[in-house]
Design an enzyme around this catalytic site. Structure first.
Site, PDB file in Angstrom:
ATOM      1  N   CYS A 120       3.918  -3.781 -17.739  1.00  0.00           N
ATOM      2  CA  CYS A 120       3.294  -4.810 -19.191  1.00  0.00           C
ATOM      3  C   CYS A 120       4.604  -5.957 -19.158  1.00  0.00           C
ATOM      4  CB  CYS A 120       3.392  -4.075 -20.571  1.00  0.00           C
ATOM      5  SG  CYS A 120       3.699  -5.402 -21.804  1.00  0.00           S
ATOM      6  N   GLY A 155      -3.359 -10.771  18.232  1.00  0.00           N
ATOM      7  CA  GLY A 155      -3.949 -12.243  18.051  1.00  0.00           C
ATOM      8  C   GLY A 155      -2.476 -13.320  17.592  1.00  0.00           C
ATOM      9  N   ASP A 183       1.014  -1.517  -0.129  1.00  0.00           N
ATOM     10  CA  ASP A 183      -0.023   0.092   0.294  1.00  0.00           C
ATOM     11  C   ASP A 183       0.442   1.177   0.426  1.00  0.00           C
ATOM     12  OD1 ASP A 183       0.597  -0.004   2.820  1.00  0.00           O
ATOM     13  OD2 ASP A 183      -1.087  -0.927   3.346  1.00  0.00           O
ATOM     14  N   ASN A 219       1.133  -7.628  18.489  1.00  0.00           N
ATOM     15  CA  ASN A 219       0.248  -8.112  17.142  1.00  0.00           C
ATOM     16  C   ASN A 219      -1.018  -8.633  17.533  1.00  0.00           C
ATOM     17  OD1 ASN A 219      -0.346  -8.680  14.373  1.00  0.00           O
ATOM     18  ND2 ASN A 219      -1.241 -10.521  15.200  1.00  0.00           N
ATOM     19  N   HIS A 262       6.847  -7.225  -1.370  1.00  0.00           N
ATOM     20  CA  HIS A 262       5.678  -7.690  -2.081  1.00  0.00           C
ATOM     21  C   HIS A 262       4.973  -6.346  -3.814  1.00  0.00           C
ATOM     22  CE1 HIS A 262       4.443 -11.244   0.768  1.00  0.00           C
ATOM     23  NE2 HIS A 262       5.222 -11.286  -0.310  1.00  0.00           N
ATOM     24  N   SER A 295       1.651  -8.934  12.162  1.00  0.00           N
ATOM     25  CA  SER A 295       1.806 -10.439  10.550  1.00  0.00           C
ATOM     26  C   SER A 295       0.908 -11.373  11.298  1.00  0.00           C
ATOM     27  CB  SER A 295       2.504 -10.026   9.635  1.00  0.00           C
ATOM     28  OG  SER A 295       2.548 -10.787   8.882  1.00  0.00           O
TER      29      SER A 295
HETATM   30  P1  NAD Z   1      -2.285 -10.896   7.746  1.00  0.00           P
HETATM   31  O1  NAD Z   1      -4.315 -10.708   7.295  1.00  0.00           O
HETATM   32  O2  NAD Z   1      -2.279 -12.890   7.451  1.00  0.00           O
HETATM   33  O3  NAD Z   1      -2.240 -10.666   9.579  1.00  0.00           O
HETATM   34  C1  NAD Z   1      -2.749  -9.507   9.773  1.00  0.00           C
HETATM   35  C2  NAD Z   1      -2.497  -9.422  11.703  1.00  0.00           C
HETATM   36  O4  NAD Z   1      -2.422  -8.232  12.368  1.00  0.00           O
HETATM   37  C3  NAD Z   1      -3.440  -9.712  12.448  1.00  0.00           C
HETATM   38  O5  NAD Z   1      -2.936 -11.140  12.771  1.00  0.00           O
HETATM   39  C4  NAD Z   1      -3.938  -9.540  12.700  1.00  0.00           C
HETATM   40  O6  NAD Z   1      -4.992 -10.441  13.821  1.00  0.00           O
HETATM   41  C5  NAD Z   1      -3.383  -8.235  13.380  1.00  0.00           C
HETATM   42  N1  NAD Z   1      -3.773  -7.162  13.085  1.00  0.00           N
HETATM   43  C6  NAD Z   1      -4.658  -6.428  12.702  1.00  0.00           C
HETATM   44  N2  NAD Z   1      -4.867  -4.675  13.065  1.00  0.00           N
HETATM   45  C7  NAD Z   1      -4.006  -4.738  13.865  1.00  0.00           C
HETATM   46  C8  NAD Z   1      -4.073  -3.866  14.823  1.00  0.00           C
HETATM   47  N3  NAD Z   1      -4.194  -2.375  15.079  1.00  0.00           N
HETATM   48  N4  NAD Z   1      -2.499  -3.566  15.287  1.00  0.00           N
HETATM   49  C9  NAD Z   1      -2.117  -5.117  15.704  1.00  0.00           C
HETATM   50  N5  NAD Z   1      -2.279  -5.868  14.860  1.00  0.00           N
HETATM   51  C10 NAD Z   1      -3.050  -5.880  13.900  1.00  0.00           C
HETATM   52  O7  NAD Z   1      -1.458 -10.096   7.096  1.00  0.00           O
HETATM   53  P2  NAD Z   1       0.773 -10.443   6.579  1.00  0.00           P
HETATM   54  O8  NAD Z   1       0.831 -11.710   8.192  1.00  0.00           O
HETATM   55  O9  NAD Z   1       0.878  -8.866   6.680  1.00  0.00           O
HETATM   56  O10 NAD Z   1      -0.172 -11.497   5.587  1.00  0.00           O
HETATM   57  C11 NAD Z   1      -1.190 -10.871   4.440  1.00  0.00           C
HETATM   58  C12 NAD Z   1      -0.811 -10.760   2.843  1.00  0.00           C
HETATM   59  O11 NAD Z   1      -1.630 -10.444   2.285  1.00  0.00           O
HETATM   60  C13 NAD Z   1       0.635 -10.095   2.525  1.00  0.00           C
HETATM   61  O12 NAD Z   1       1.683 -10.984   2.260  1.00  0.00           O
HETATM   62  C14 NAD Z   1       1.082  -8.944   2.277  1.00  0.00           C
HETATM   63  O13 NAD Z   1       1.586  -8.826   1.201  1.00  0.00           O
HETATM   64  C15 NAD Z   1      -0.745  -9.257   1.969  1.00  0.00           C
HETATM   65  N6  NAD Z   1      -1.607  -7.706   2.384  1.00  0.00           N
HETATM   66  C16 NAD Z   1      -1.620  -6.761   2.074  1.00  0.00           C
HETATM   67  C17 NAD Z   1      -1.510  -5.757   2.072  1.00  0.00           C
HETATM   68  C18 NAD Z   1      -1.441  -4.307   2.472  1.00  0.00           C
HETATM   69  O14 NAD Z   1      -1.030  -3.801   1.426  1.00  0.00           O
HETATM   70  N7  NAD Z   1      -2.336  -3.540   3.398  1.00  0.00           N
HETATM   71  C19 NAD Z   1      -3.139  -5.664   2.891  1.00  0.00           C
HETATM   72  C20 NAD Z   1      -3.973  -6.992   2.912  1.00  0.00           C
HETATM   73  C21 NAD Z   1      -2.793  -8.208   2.578  1.00  0.00           C
END
Ligand code: NAD
Length: 298
Positions: A146, A270, A123, A268, A138, A243
């Site tokens: 392209c 969770g 993002d 985090n 990522h 994450s």
């Molecule tokens: P995930 O969704 O698997 O894990 C996110 C974690 O963050 C969860 O455990 C959740 O409980 C925790 N969380 C959510 N809000 C929070 C907060 N305010 N404070 C503390 N913790 C919080 O995400 P991931 O591990 O990044 O893996 C998902 C994949 O998807 C990645 O590869 C990523 O590139 C992509 N992704 C990116 C975006 C983005 O760019 N914003 C959004 C969604 C997914």
């Protein structure tokens, strides 16, 4: 050289809280104090900017599997589905602003406590917050490439082309806007029956246009991974922020920290796949905790 560290749980909270227990926050501050830290961030750091995550307490598991690289390249239907959902969902990412967690992390870099950020997010909010050394593992949704001639365009240009080719289709989606849910990765949940009329613009060379992000089934480019490892090698603590570490391309740095006898800490909401090796786990919201850490260590 990083210090050898005992990989046990030093402090954590049993109960779920938004702000972390005083004990666990104190333990994290003690651990970070005087120890150069590399941050590994995930979707959880951007939820407070309004971008949904995949697996959080407020996130939800995807209704459908994300697009696979091979499907996108080979199937016109898959591309139509991807770009249709993205044409609707992009607005939420484009207008998102960094939240206090992104800003606090940039402040930690300015003060020298953090040497850089490895992010799984696409993002661009770390750059927007002022972080300077950012490895976007990522990629970034703001760019489109392209696959035929390697030409690049901005996502804003792509949105113009999508809008020109699909004015009526987008107007119909706008009319049902309240019923459309945003999904992670600048995506939007649309019904199965809406894709047929959607036109996907091609590159001038006729090639396939793809967002410059790493899809499932695609590898993170090697130089990018190497840059991330150099941040890890230059640090003494790996700090996971927001994450679940379900995706290997992020989780590998936890294994790498273990091989380097480098401590790992987690903030985090969770569970994460590093909880069993974390020296400190703080359970709480990043928008409150990261600015607090920045203030205390600044
Ligand atoms: P995930 O969704 O698997 O894990 C996110 C974690 O963050 C969860 O455990 C959740 O409980 C925790 N969380 C959510 N809000 C929070 C907060 N305010 N404070 C503390 N913790 C919080 O995400 P991931 O591990 O990044 O893996 C998902 C994949 O998807 C990645 O590869 C990523 O590139 C992509 N992704 C990116 C975006 C983005 O760019 N914003 C959004 C969604 C997914």
């Amino acid at each position: 050289m990083p210090k050898r560290f005992f990989f046990g749980m030093l402090a954590s909270t049993e109960e779920r809280s938004d702000s972390g227990s005083t004990d666990s926050v104190g333990a994290l501050l003690a651990l970070m104090s005087g120890r150069r830290t590399v941050a590994l961030t995930g979707a959880g750091i951007s939820t407070e900017s309004g971008i949904p995550d995949y697996r959080g307490p407020e996130g939800r598991l995807r209704k459908r599997a994300p697009v696979q690289y091979n499907d996108f390249v080979r199937s016109e239907g898959s591309r139509r589905r991807y770009w249709a959902r993205s044409a609707v969902g992009w607005g939420r990412v484009r207008t998102a602003n960094p939240n206090p967690a992104h800003i606090g992390l940039a402040a930690l870099e300015s003060s020298g406590a953090v040497n850089g950020v490895i992010t799984q997010n696409v993002d661009g909010l770390h750059h927007a917050a002022g972080s300077r050394r950012v490895v976007e593992l990522h990629g970034n949704l703001a760019h489109v490439v392209c696959l035929g001639c390697d030409a690049r365009l901005t996502r804003a240009e792509m949105q113009e082309r999508l809008a020109e080719s699909n004015a009526l289709w987008l107007a119909e989606r706008e009319a049902e806007d309240g019923a459309i849910e945003s999904a992670p990765d600048g995506d939007a949940d649309l019904g199965d029956d809406v894709y047929d009329g959607f036109v996907v613009p091609a590159c001038g060379c006729g090639g396939v246009l793809k967002p410059d992000v790493v899809f499932f089934g695609e590898n993170v480019p090697k130089p990018r991974v190497a840059e991330a490892w150099s941040l890890v090698d230059d640090a003494e603590l790996l700090l996971i922020l927001g994450s679940s570490l379900t995706v290997f391309s992020g989780r590998r740095f936890v294994y790498g920290a273990g091989q380097r006898a480098m401590p790992v800490a987690v903030v985090n909401l969770g569970p994460t796949r590093a909880d069993d090796v974390a020296v400190v786990k703080v359970e709480g919201k990043l928008g409150r905790l990261v600015p607090l850490i920045a203030e205390r260590l600044g």
